[in-house]
Design a protein around this motif. Structure first.
Motif, PDB file in Angstrom:
ATOM      1  N   LYS A 128      91.709  55.336 -60.457  1.00  0.00           N
ATOM      2  CA  LYS A 128      90.610  54.329 -60.464  1.00  0.00           C
ATOM      3  C   LYS A 128      92.277  53.100 -60.767  1.00  0.00           C
ATOM      4  O   LYS A 128      91.810  52.239 -59.265  1.00  0.00           O
ATOM      5  N   THR A 170      92.710  53.055 -56.594  1.00  0.00           N
ATOM      6  CA  THR A 170      91.470  52.507 -56.199  1.00  0.00           C
ATOM      7  C   THR A 170      91.952  51.086 -55.575  1.00  0.00           C
ATOM      8  O   THR A 170      91.934  50.092 -54.968  1.00  0.00           O
ATOM      9  N   PHE A 205      82.733  55.193 -61.266  1.00  0.00           N
ATOM     10  CA  PHE A 205      82.961  54.127 -62.090  1.00  0.00           C
ATOM     11  C   PHE A 205      83.185  52.538 -61.000  1.00  0.00           C
ATOM     12  O   PHE A 205      83.563  52.995 -60.134  1.00  0.00           O
ATOM     13  N   VAL A 261      85.682  48.907 -60.880  1.00  0.00           N
ATOM     14  CA  VAL A 261      86.929  48.677 -61.084  1.00  0.00           C
ATOM     15  C   VAL A 261      87.188  47.596 -61.438  1.00  0.00           C
ATOM     16  O   VAL A 261      86.517  46.165 -60.932  1.00  0.00           O
TER      17      VAL A 261
END
Length: 256
Positions: free
Chosen positions: A115, A118, A160, A162
């Motif tokens: 995460k 990213t 997910f 972000v």
């Protein structure tokens, strides 16, 4: 007279150094290490899917990982291993293109921090997260100051969302390559904020191995068009994956 000659020599050297600095291009590659335990992927063999071990990781130290593939290339030289102050980056390498003043910084992120990888990549495509590296009396600037940025790994945006500062900080054109599954669909909303130019991204499932990245980068270094660069990437993907050139062209696309 000697003072005048010395001053002239220093002036010429300064101008030459300045021109060389301006000719340098930088590329920053963000690699999220393949991680069976911490990513929503189809598991790969344990040795390849240990996201905390760059040495044999599928996307880094394996045969077609970024580190190994570029290190073995006749077109690139590994010039420096750099200690990162970011504990999430397990290995940081500086490569130089052998026939141009192009440098590539490649970061291997611990797979459990996909995460953050990213976010760091996306913020850089908007001009943020500058990284300065000194090499051979030159100051090389990466992160948001690179003209080409790339992400390699699993598309975590499938699982997910972000949060980050994704607005573009200036009008500088930054090209981006995303070698991850269905990256056009999932990264497009963020690129619309960062104003990055999608050089190569994907429409379906893929193996984000380094031969595709290298082929696209070679086209970028040669100042080819976006279409020519995308064709290079498709040809490389077909060569190694034996998927058919039509399928490769449908998978690897350029632009919005």
């Amino acid at each position: 007279m000697k003072k005048v000659i010395l001053l002239l020599f220093l002036l010429i050297a300064l101008v030459s150094f300045s021109e060389r600095e301006e000719s340098i291009e930088t590329i920053h590659v963000f690699v999220s290490l393949c991680d069976n335990a911490n990513q929503g992927i189809v598991p790969v063999p344990a040795k390849l899917g240990n996201g905390q071990d760059p040495k044999s990781n599928l996307y880094w130290g394996a045969l077609y990982g970024v580190k190994t593939h570029f290190k073995n290339s006749k077109d690139w030289s590994l010039v420096k291993t750099i200690k990162s102050n970011n504990p999430k980056i397990l290995e940081r390498l500086l490569f130089k293109h052998k026939s141009s003043d192009t440098y590539m910084l490649a970061d291997a992120y611990d797979g459990k921090y996909i995460k953050q990888t990213t976010i760091d990549f996306l913020e850089a495509t908007g001009g943020r997260n500058e990284v300065s590296i000194s090499y051979n009396s030159s100051k090389l600037s990466f992160g948001g100051n690179s003209k080409l940025l790339a992400y390699v790994g699993h598309d975590g945006l499938m699982e997910f969302n972000v949060d980050g500062d994704f607005s573009a900080i200036n009008d500088t054109k930054r090209d981006a390559i995303i070698l991850a599954c269905v990256s056009k669909t999932y990264f497009k909303p963020y690129f619309e904020q960062t104003k990055a130019s999608p050089l190569v991204w994907t429409t379906g499932l893929m193996a984000p191995e380094a031969y595709t990245l290298k082929s696209a980068i070679e086209g970028w270094v040669a100042d080819e068009t976006d279409v020519e660069i995308r064709e290079r990437a498709a040809q490389a993907y077909h060569k190694y994956q034996k998927c058919g050139i039509k399928a490769a062209r449908g998978l690897l696309v350029t632009g919005y």
